[in-house]
Design a protein around this motif. Structure first.
Motif, PDB file in Angstrom:
ATOM      1  N   ALA A  33      61.068 -78.778 -40.022  1.00  0.00           N
ATOM      2  CA  ALA A  33      60.175 -79.774 -40.631  1.00  0.00           C
ATOM      3  C   ALA A  33      59.363 -79.210 -41.803  1.00  0.00           C
ATOM      4  CB  ALA A  33      59.266 -80.394 -39.573  1.00  0.00           C
ATOM      5  N   PRO A  34      58.813 -77.980 -41.679  1.00  0.00           N
ATOM      6  CA  PRO A  34      58.023 -77.464 -42.811  1.00  0.00           C
ATOM      7  C   PRO A  34      58.869 -77.191 -44.057  1.00  0.00           C
ATOM      8  CG  PRO A  34      57.614 -76.194 -40.794  1.00  0.00           C
ATOM      9  CD  PRO A  34      58.817 -77.058 -40.539  1.00  0.00           C
ATOM     10  N   CYS A  35      60.177 -77.262 -43.928  1.00  0.00           N
ATOM     11  CA  CYS A  35      61.062 -76.984 -45.070  1.00  0.00           C
ATOM     12  C   CYS A  35      61.403 -78.239 -45.859  1.00  0.00           C
ATOM     13  CB  CYS A  35      62.372 -76.352 -44.582  1.00  0.00           C
ATOM     14  SG  CYS A  35      62.142 -74.787 -43.717  1.00  0.00           S
ATOM     15  N   VAL A  36      60.924 -79.388 -45.403  1.00  0.00           N
ATOM     16  CA  VAL A  36      61.350 -80.644 -46.024  1.00  0.00           C
ATOM     17  C   VAL A  36      61.024 -80.692 -47.516  1.00  0.00           C
ATOM     18  CG1 VAL A  36      60.898 -83.138 -46.075  1.00  0.00           C
ATOM     19  CG2 VAL A  36      61.471 -82.021 -43.925  1.00  0.00           C
ATOM     20  N   ALA A  37      59.837 -80.235 -47.903  1.00  0.00           N
ATOM     21  CA  ALA A  37      59.458 -80.268 -49.319  1.00  0.00           C
ATOM     22  C   ALA A  37      60.393 -79.396 -50.146  1.00  0.00           C
ATOM     23  CB  ALA A  37      58.017 -79.802 -49.496  1.00  0.00           C
ATOM     24  N   TYR A  38      60.726 -78.235 -49.599  1.00  0.00           N
ATOM     25  CA  TYR A  38      61.650 -77.348 -50.315  1.00  0.00           C
ATOM     26  C   TYR A  38      63.035 -77.988 -50.400  1.00  0.00           C
ATOM     27  CZ  TYR A  38      64.729 -73.474 -51.392  1.00  0.00           C
ATOM     28  OH  TYR A  38      65.690 -72.686 -51.970  1.00  0.00           O
ATOM     29  N   LEU A  39      63.494 -78.545 -49.300  1.00  0.00           N
ATOM     30  CA  LEU A  39      64.834 -79.142 -49.271  1.00  0.00           C
ATOM     31  C   LEU A  39      64.934 -80.338 -50.205  1.00  0.00           C
ATOM     32  CD1 LEU A  39      65.619 -78.907 -45.450  1.00  0.00           C
ATOM     33  CD2 LEU A  39      66.587 -77.526 -47.298  1.00  0.00           C
ATOM     34  N   ALA A  40      63.798 -81.004 -50.435  1.00  0.00           N
ATOM     35  CA  ALA A  40      63.785 -82.161 -51.324  1.00  0.00           C
ATOM     36  C   ALA A  40      63.639 -81.731 -52.781  1.00  0.00           C
ATOM     37  CB  ALA A  40      62.647 -83.095 -50.931  1.00  0.00           C
ATOM     38  N   GLY A  41      63.469 -80.434 -53.016  1.00  0.00           N
ATOM     39  CA  GLY A  41      63.324 -79.943 -54.377  1.00  0.00           C
ATOM     40  C   GLY A  41      61.897 -80.030 -54.883  1.00  0.00           C
ATOM     41  N   ARG A  42      60.946 -80.276 -53.989  1.00  0.00           N
ATOM     42  CA  ARG A  42      59.559 -80.432 -54.431  1.00  0.00           C
ATOM     43  C   ARG A  42      58.787 -79.126 -54.415  1.00  0.00           C
ATOM     44  NH1 ARG A  42      57.292 -83.552 -50.761  1.00  0.00           N
ATOM     45  NH2 ARG A  42      59.079 -84.624 -49.897  1.00  0.00           N
ATOM     46  N   ALA A  43      59.192 -78.187 -53.576  1.00  0.00           N
ATOM     47  CA  ALA A  43      58.528 -76.893 -53.554  1.00  0.00           C
ATOM     48  C   ALA A  43      59.448 -75.890 -54.232  1.00  0.00           C
ATOM     49  CB  ALA A  43      58.240 -76.467 -52.119  1.00  0.00           C
ATOM     50  N   VAL A  44      58.853 -74.968 -55.000  1.00  0.00           N
ATOM     51  CA  VAL A  44      59.648 -74.031 -55.781  1.00  0.00           C
ATOM     52  C   VAL A  44      60.423 -73.077 -54.869  1.00  0.00           C
ATOM     53  CG1 VAL A  44      59.545 -72.142 -57.449  1.00  0.00           C
ATOM     54  CG2 VAL A  44      58.115 -74.177 -57.757  1.00  0.00           C
ATOM     55  N   ALA A  45      59.761 -72.584 -53.843  1.00  0.00           N
ATOM     56  CA  ALA A  45      60.395 -71.638 -52.934  1.00  0.00           C
ATOM     57  C   ALA A  45      60.026 -72.033 -51.510  1.00  0.00           C
ATOM     58  CB  ALA A  45      59.903 -70.229 -53.230  1.00  0.00           C
ATOM     59  N   PRO A  46      60.855 -71.652 -50.549  1.00  0.00           N
ATOM     60  CA  PRO A  46      60.453 -71.909 -49.168  1.00  0.00           C
ATOM     61  C   PRO A  46      59.227 -71.052 -48.862  1.00  0.00           C
ATOM     62  CG  PRO A  46      62.458 -70.581 -49.218  1.00  0.00           C
ATOM     63  CD  PRO A  46      62.126 -70.934 -50.642  1.00  0.00           C
ATOM     64  N   TYR A  47      58.233 -71.653 -48.240  1.00  0.00           N
ATOM     65  CA  TYR A  47      56.982 -70.941 -47.996  1.00  0.00           C
ATOM     66  C   TYR A  47      56.927 -70.499 -46.538  1.00  0.00           C
ATOM     67  CZ  TYR A  47      56.840 -75.905 -47.619  1.00  0.00           C
ATOM     68  OH  TYR A  47      57.219 -77.185 -47.382  1.00  0.00           O
ATOM     69  N   GLY A  48      55.862 -69.798 -46.217  1.00  0.00           N
ATOM     70  CA  GLY A  48      55.719 -69.139 -44.920  1.00  0.00           C
ATOM     71  C   GLY A  48      56.102 -69.952 -43.702  1.00  0.00           C
ATOM     72  N   LEU A  49      55.518 -71.128 -43.566  1.00  0.00           N
ATOM     73  CA  LEU A  49      55.774 -71.931 -42.369  1.00  0.00           C
ATOM     74  C   LEU A  49      57.241 -72.284 -42.249  1.00  0.00           C
ATOM     75  CD1 LEU A  49      53.011 -74.650 -41.861  1.00  0.00           C
ATOM     76  CD2 LEU A  49      53.852 -72.967 -40.214  1.00  0.00           C
ATOM     77  N   CYS A  50      57.808 -72.613 -43.380  1.00  0.00           N
ATOM     78  CA  CYS A  50      59.222 -72.997 -43.406  1.00  0.00           C
ATOM     79  C   CYS A  50      60.089 -71.831 -42.983  1.00  0.00           C
ATOM     80  CB  CYS A  50      59.586 -73.480 -44.805  1.00  0.00           C
ATOM     81  SG  CYS A  50      61.355 -73.572 -45.116  1.00  0.00           S
ATOM     82  N   ILE A  91      71.139 -72.451 -49.488  1.00  0.00           N
ATOM     83  CA  ILE A  91      70.570 -71.110 -49.679  1.00  0.00           C
ATOM     84  C   ILE A  91      69.288 -70.889 -48.884  1.00  0.00           C
ATOM     85  CG2 ILE A  91      71.585 -70.785 -51.974  1.00  0.00           C
ATOM     86  CD1 ILE A  91      68.648 -71.280 -53.034  1.00  0.00           C
ATOM     87  N   LEU A  92      68.827 -71.939 -48.194  1.00  0.00           N
ATOM     88  CA  LEU A  92      67.543 -71.815 -47.489  1.00  0.00           C
ATOM     89  C   LEU A  92      67.450 -70.581 -46.585  1.00  0.00           C
ATOM     90  CD1 LEU A  92      64.743 -72.766 -46.632  1.00  0.00           C
ATOM     91  CD2 LEU A  92      65.830 -74.326 -45.029  1.00  0.00           C
ATOM     92  N   PRO A  93      68.416 -70.353 -45.676  1.00  0.00           N
ATOM     93  CA  PRO A  93      68.248 -69.173 -44.813  1.00  0.00           C
ATOM     94  C   PRO A  93      68.146 -67.892 -45.617  1.00  0.00           C
ATOM     95  CG  PRO A  93      69.971 -70.624 -43.973  1.00  0.00           C
ATOM     96  CD  PRO A  93      69.616 -71.131 -45.347  1.00  0.00           C
ATOM     97  N   ARG A  94      69.009 -67.752 -46.639  1.00  0.00           N
ATOM     98  CA  ARG A  94      68.971 -66.523 -47.431  1.00  0.00           C
ATOM     99  C   ARG A  94      67.671 -66.408 -48.207  1.00  0.00           C
ATOM    100  NH1 ARG A  94      73.218 -66.550 -51.231  1.00  0.00           N
ATOM    101  NH2 ARG A  94      74.023 -68.386 -50.191  1.00  0.00           N
ATOM    102  N   ALA A  95      67.153 -67.552 -48.684  1.00  0.00           N
ATOM    103  CA  ALA A  95      65.883 -67.538 -49.406  1.00  0.00           C
ATOM    104  C   ALA A  95      64.768 -67.031 -48.500  1.00  0.00           C
ATOM    105  CB  ALA A  95      65.566 -68.937 -49.935  1.00  0.00           C
ATOM    106  N   CYS A  96      64.940 -67.226 -47.201  1.00  0.00           N
ATOM    107  CA  CYS A  96      63.952 -66.744 -46.232  1.00  0.00           C
ATOM    108  C   CYS A  96      64.314 -65.357 -45.722  1.00  0.00           C
ATOM    109  CB  CYS A  96      63.863 -67.706 -45.047  1.00  0.00           C
ATOM    110  SG  CYS A  96      63.074 -69.271 -45.455  1.00  0.00           S
ATOM    111  N   GLY A  97      65.401 -64.779 -46.206  1.00  0.00           N
ATOM    112  CA  GLY A  97      65.809 -63.457 -45.767  1.00  0.00           C
ATOM    113  C   GLY A  97      66.454 -63.447 -44.400  1.00  0.00           C
ATOM    114  N   VAL A  98      66.982 -64.597 -43.995  1.00  0.00           N
ATOM    115  CA  VAL A  98      67.609 -64.698 -42.680  1.00  0.00           C
ATOM    116  C   VAL A  98      69.100 -64.954 -42.873  1.00  0.00           C
ATOM    117  CG1 VAL A  98      67.669 -65.982 -40.508  1.00  0.00           C
ATOM    118  CG2 VAL A  98      65.505 -65.661 -41.711  1.00  0.00           C
ATOM    119  N   ASP A  99      69.898 -64.243 -42.106  1.00  0.00           N
ATOM    120  CA  ASP A  99      71.337 -64.438 -42.191  1.00  0.00           C
ATOM    121  C   ASP A  99      71.752 -65.457 -41.121  1.00  0.00           C
ATOM    122  OD1 ASP A  99      73.925 -64.206 -42.923  1.00  0.00           O
ATOM    123  OD2 ASP A  99      74.253 -62.225 -42.050  1.00  0.00           O
TER     124      ASP A  99
END
Ligand SMILES: *[C@@H]1O[C@H](CO)[C@@H](O)[C@H](O)[C@H]1NC(C)=O
Ligand SMILES: *[C@@H]1O[C@H](CO)[C@@H](O)[C@H](O)[C@H]1NC(C)=O
Length: 112
Positions: A33-50, A91-99
């Motif tokens: 859920a905290p990734c929704v803004a990023y997934l919608a293209g509204r946040a530049v990078a995935p942030y901590g909560l996401c 790319i979300l998982p990789r952007a968070c450093g998670v494989d």
């Protein structure tokens, strides 16, 4: 007294199961859920909560059956997101450093 003990035992079993089991789709949805803004293209990078949610999700995907069930959840969740930028989802998982071996996509193939 016996009753108190059995209630405690039931609670302990419930907690043990909650840890061992694959998350429900509700829990998967809550984790991303905290990734929704990023997934919608509204946040530049995935942030901590996401990313915290992605890391938590990654921890639940230990086996192939885990992956299949989490994948099936993401597949049902993806079309319900208000906007889904597929490239970002990929790319979300990789952007968070998670494989993480699952991408958030309505067209993901959960059987491979
Ligand atoms: C993701 O999960 C894998 C498998 O359980 C684990 O080896 C890896 O350390 C996890 N990555 C993160 C960033 O937690
Ligand atoms: C990703 O999932 C596929 C299919 O379950 C599996 O063959 C592959 O080994 C997995 N890769 C990782 C890094 O977990």
């Amino acid at each position: 007294m016996g009753r108190v003990v059995s209630v405690a035992a039931v609670l302990m079993i419930a907690v043990a199961c909650a840890n061992a089991q694959v998350p429900s789709c509700r829990e998967v949805a809550r984790m991303i859920a905290p990734c929704v803004a990023y997934l919608a293209g509204r946040a530049v990078a995935p942030y901590g909560l996401c990313c915290g949610g992605v890391v938590a999700l990654n921890r639940t995907v230990l086996t192939v059956p885990d992956r299949t069930s989490v994948c099936a959840c993401l597949k049902t969740i993806a079309p319900r997101l208000p906007i889904l930028n597929i490239a970002r989802a990929a790319i979300l998982p990789r952007a968070c450093g998670v494989d993480l071996n699952v991408t958030i996509s309505p067209s993901i193939d959960c059987d491979t």
